[in-house]
Design a protein around this motif. Structure first.
Motif, PDB file in Angstrom:
ATOM      1  N   UNK A  74      90.960  48.250  46.004  1.00 27.24           N
ATOM      2  CA  UNK A  74      90.004  47.150  46.049  1.00 27.24           C
ATOM      3  C   UNK A  74      88.941  47.289  44.964  1.00 27.24           C
ATOM      4  N   UNK A  75      88.605  48.567  44.603  1.00 27.49           N
ATOM      5  CA  UNK A  75      87.519  48.802  43.641  1.00 27.49           C
ATOM      6  C   UNK A  75      88.038  49.111  42.245  1.00 27.49           C
ATOM      7  N   UNK A  76      89.242  48.736  41.985  1.00 24.77           N
ATOM      8  CA  UNK A  76      89.825  49.098  40.694  1.00 24.77           C
ATOM      9  C   UNK A  76      89.126  48.428  39.525  1.00 24.77           C
ATOM     10  N   UNK A  77      89.012  49.150  38.429  1.00 22.97           N
ATOM     11  CA  UNK A  77      88.484  48.585  37.186  1.00 22.97           C
ATOM     12  C   UNK A  77      89.560  47.690  36.582  1.00 22.97           C
ATOM     13  N   UNK A  78      89.088  46.804  35.710  1.00 23.98           N
ATOM     14  CA  UNK A  78      90.027  45.877  35.074  1.00 23.98           C
ATOM     15  C   UNK A  78      91.100  46.633  34.313  1.00 23.98           C
ATOM     16  N   UNK A  79      90.660  47.733  33.685  1.00 22.39           N
ATOM     17  CA  UNK A  79      91.614  48.515  32.881  1.00 22.39           C
ATOM     18  C   UNK A  79      92.734  49.077  33.765  1.00 22.39           C
ATOM     19  N   UNK A  80      92.289  49.615  34.874  1.00 17.83           N
ATOM     20  CA  UNK A  80      93.253  50.193  35.822  1.00 17.83           C
ATOM     21  C   UNK A  80      94.251  49.158  36.271  1.00 17.83           C
ATOM     22  N   UNK A  81      93.736  47.940  36.579  1.00 16.60           N
ATOM     23  CA  UNK A  81      94.615  46.868  37.060  1.00 16.60           C
ATOM     24  C   UNK A  81      95.674  46.528  36.009  1.00 16.60           C
ATOM     25  N   UNK A  82      95.182  46.549  34.707  1.00 13.58           N
ATOM     26  CA  UNK A  82      96.117  46.232  33.619  1.00 13.58           C
ATOM     27  C   UNK A  82      97.241  47.253  33.588  1.00 13.58           C
ATOM     28  N   UNK A  83      96.835  48.530  33.797  1.00 14.43           N
ATOM     29  CA  UNK A  83      97.853  49.578  33.730  1.00 14.43           C
ATOM     30  C   UNK A  83      98.892  49.396  34.835  1.00 14.43           C
ATOM     31  N   UNK A 134     100.116  54.105  45.717  1.00 16.23           N
ATOM     32  CA  UNK A 134      99.742  54.999  44.614  1.00 16.23           C
ATOM     33  C   UNK A 134      98.247  55.325  44.665  1.00 16.23           C
ATOM     34  N   UNK A 135      97.427  54.304  44.861  1.00  8.54           N
ATOM     35  CA  UNK A 135      95.970  54.502  44.747  1.00  8.54           C
ATOM     36  C   UNK A 135      95.246  54.528  46.088  1.00  8.54           C
ATOM     37  N   UNK A 136      95.911  54.210  47.165  1.00 10.99           N
ATOM     38  CA  UNK A 136      95.240  54.125  48.471  1.00 10.99           C
ATOM     39  C   UNK A 136      94.663  52.732  48.622  1.00 10.99           C
ATOM     40  N   UNK A 137      94.512  52.289  49.848  1.00  7.34           N
ATOM     41  CA  UNK A 137      94.094  50.901  50.066  1.00  7.34           C
ATOM     42  C   UNK A 137      92.659  50.659  49.600  1.00  7.34           C
ATOM     43  N   UNK A 138      91.722  51.659  49.730  1.00  6.49           N
ATOM     44  CA  UNK A 138      90.329  51.434  49.342  1.00  6.49           C
ATOM     45  C   UNK A 138      90.180  51.423  47.832  1.00  6.49           C
ATOM     46  N   UNK A 139      90.816  52.392  47.185  1.00  2.00           N
ATOM     47  CA  UNK A 139      90.678  52.493  45.736  1.00  2.00           C
ATOM     48  C   UNK A 139      91.223  51.251  45.067  1.00  2.00           C
ATOM     49  N   UNK A 199     109.496  44.052  56.766  1.00  2.00           N
ATOM     50  CA  UNK A 199     108.152  44.631  56.820  1.00  2.00           C
ATOM     51  C   UNK A 199     108.155  46.003  56.170  1.00  2.00           C
ATOM     52  N   UNK A 200     107.221  46.194  55.197  1.00 10.38           N
ATOM     53  CA  UNK A 200     107.117  47.468  54.496  1.00 10.38           C
ATOM     54  C   UNK A 200     106.041  48.310  55.181  1.00 10.38           C
ATOM     55  N   UNK A 201     106.507  49.320  55.899  1.00 16.99           N
ATOM     56  CA  UNK A 201     105.585  50.128  56.711  1.00 16.99           C
ATOM     57  C   UNK A 201     104.509  50.804  55.865  1.00 16.99           C
ATOM     58  N   UNK A 202     104.859  51.154  54.597  1.00 20.79           N
ATOM     59  CA  UNK A 202     103.923  51.960  53.798  1.00 20.79           C
ATOM     60  C   UNK A 202     103.082  51.128  52.850  1.00 20.79           C
ATOM     61  N   UNK A 203     103.021  49.808  53.083  1.00 19.23           N
ATOM     62  CA  UNK A 203     102.141  48.940  52.303  1.00 19.23           C
ATOM     63  C   UNK A 203     102.669  48.650  50.911  1.00 19.23           C
ATOM     64  N   UNK A 204     101.751  48.222  50.020  1.00 15.96           N
ATOM     65  CA  UNK A 204     102.175  47.827  48.677  1.00 15.96           C
ATOM     66  C   UNK A 204     102.268  49.051  47.766  1.00 15.96           C
ATOM     67  N   UNK A 205     102.842  48.828  46.601  1.00 14.48           N
ATOM     68  CA  UNK A 205     102.962  49.895  45.597  1.00 14.48           C
ATOM     69  C   UNK A 205     101.567  50.373  45.185  1.00 14.48           C
ATOM     70  N   UNK A 206     100.664  49.390  45.032  1.00 16.38           N
ATOM     71  CA  UNK A 206      99.289  49.726  44.639  1.00 16.38           C
ATOM     72  C   UNK A 206      98.628  50.615  45.701  1.00 16.38           C
ATOM     73  N   UNK A 207      98.748  50.191  46.963  1.00 16.03           N
ATOM     74  CA  UNK A 207      98.144  50.965  48.050  1.00 16.03           C
ATOM     75  C   UNK A 207      98.796  52.344  48.145  1.00 16.03           C
TER      76      UNK A 207
END
Ligand SMILES: Nc1ncnc2c1ncn2[C@@H]1O[C@H](COP(=O)(O)OP(=O)(O)OP(=O)(O)O)[C@@H](O)[C@H]1O
Length: 268
Positions: free
Chosen positions: A228-237, A221-226, A211-219
């Motif tokens: 979810x609302x990521x732009x396609x470009x951001x996701x690609x990066x 770096x960007x926080x769990x809310x951000x 179990x990873x206490x600090x969540x995913x790499x995405x969460x």
């Protein structure tokens, strides 16, 4: 011949003592000479036996009580033996049933998981994982991915684990499940989440990770809310960054399966 003073005493029965000889009258007395052990009457009388302090009538009553209690004792002993026998039979049946259930589940585990590397990671039974997640309680859900719900559970009572349970109709299927187990059970790296084990009971396909206490790499770096609302470009990066991270991991990893789909890993 030894002289002995003999006396006969007549008296009423003590109060409360019942005897069938209550109304008997004393009509006469017969005195016998007692023979010795060789049936010889010539010698002196043998020493009289010390009489019991109880009168004969009382002895008779106590004797009748004793003789009455014998059947009771026999019944009690018989019933206790029967109860003991029944209890042992029940115990033996329970032990046999438990053993056969354990053997069946062990057989099931070995047949179902035969094609999987059980020597590299642990095989969990569905019962163990139900216990770890409070029967897959929705409260334990920490995320939902392409594979299905991810639950936080505890094995051995205290060790937190992430339990990914394939949902019916998931896009990912048996092939991906087997691939994940075969690849991750052989791949150990400090930057990759470790696969602890899996469960394949019945139609269940479940993966158990650290179990990873600090969540995913995405969460992270960007926080769990951000996230979810990521732009396609951001996701690609992030996808690109992920590949960079994974390729550097690959260099350090003990083993990497060529067929492995690169996807985001939670961070520790
Ligand atoms: N090992 C873990 N420790 C803690 N949380 C985790 C772990 N694995 C997954 N999660 C949580 O569950 C969520 C879904 O994870 P999952 O890996 O199933 O999603 P995914 O990125 O769509 O991957 P996949 O497509 O392989 O299922 C994650 O966003 C994360 O919050």
């Amino acid at each position: 011949m030894k002289k002995v003073n003999l006396s006969i005493k007549l008296q009423r029965l003590p109060k409360g003592v019942i005897s069938k000889y209550r109304d008997v009258l004393l009509n006469g007395i017969e005195i016998f000479k007692i023979s010795d052990f060789n049936s010889n009457l010539a010698g002196p009388n043998p020493e009289p036996r010390t009489l019991s302090p109880l009168p004969q009538t009382i002895q008779t009553i106590s004797h009748s009580i004793k003789s009455n209690s014998i059947p009771v004792v026999i019944v009690v002993v018989a019933v206790s033996c029967l109860v003991l026998l029944l209890a042992s039979i029940i115990c033996i049946i329970i032990i046999f049933r438990r053993r056969s259930t354990e053997e069946t589940s062990r057989e099931r585990e070995t047949t179902e998981g035969s094609s999987l590397p059980s020597h590299l990671c642990r095989y969990f039974t569905i019962t163990e994982l139900k216990a770890a997640t409070n029967n897959f309680d929705d409260v334990s859900i920490v995320g939902i991915g392409g594979f299905g719900n991810v639950y936080k559970g505890y094995i051995h009572g205290t060790t937190p684990v992430a339990i990914k349970r394939l949902k019916p109709g998931s896009q990912q299927g048996v092939k991906e499940f087997l691939n994940e187990i075969e690849m991750l059970s052989q791949l150990r790296h400090i930057h990759l989440v470790s696969l602890i084990g899996y469960c394949n009971d019945g139609s269940e396909m479940i993966l158990v990770y650290d179990f990873m206490q600090r969540g995913t790499l995405r969460e992270h770096i960007y926080g769990s809310d951000s996230a979810l609302n990521m732009e396609a470009e951001g996701r690609d990066r992030i996808g690109c960054g992920k590949r960079v991270t994974l390729s550097s991991c690959r260099d350090e990893a003990e083993y990497h399966s060529p067929g492995r789909e690169e996807h985001e890993q939670p961070v520790g």
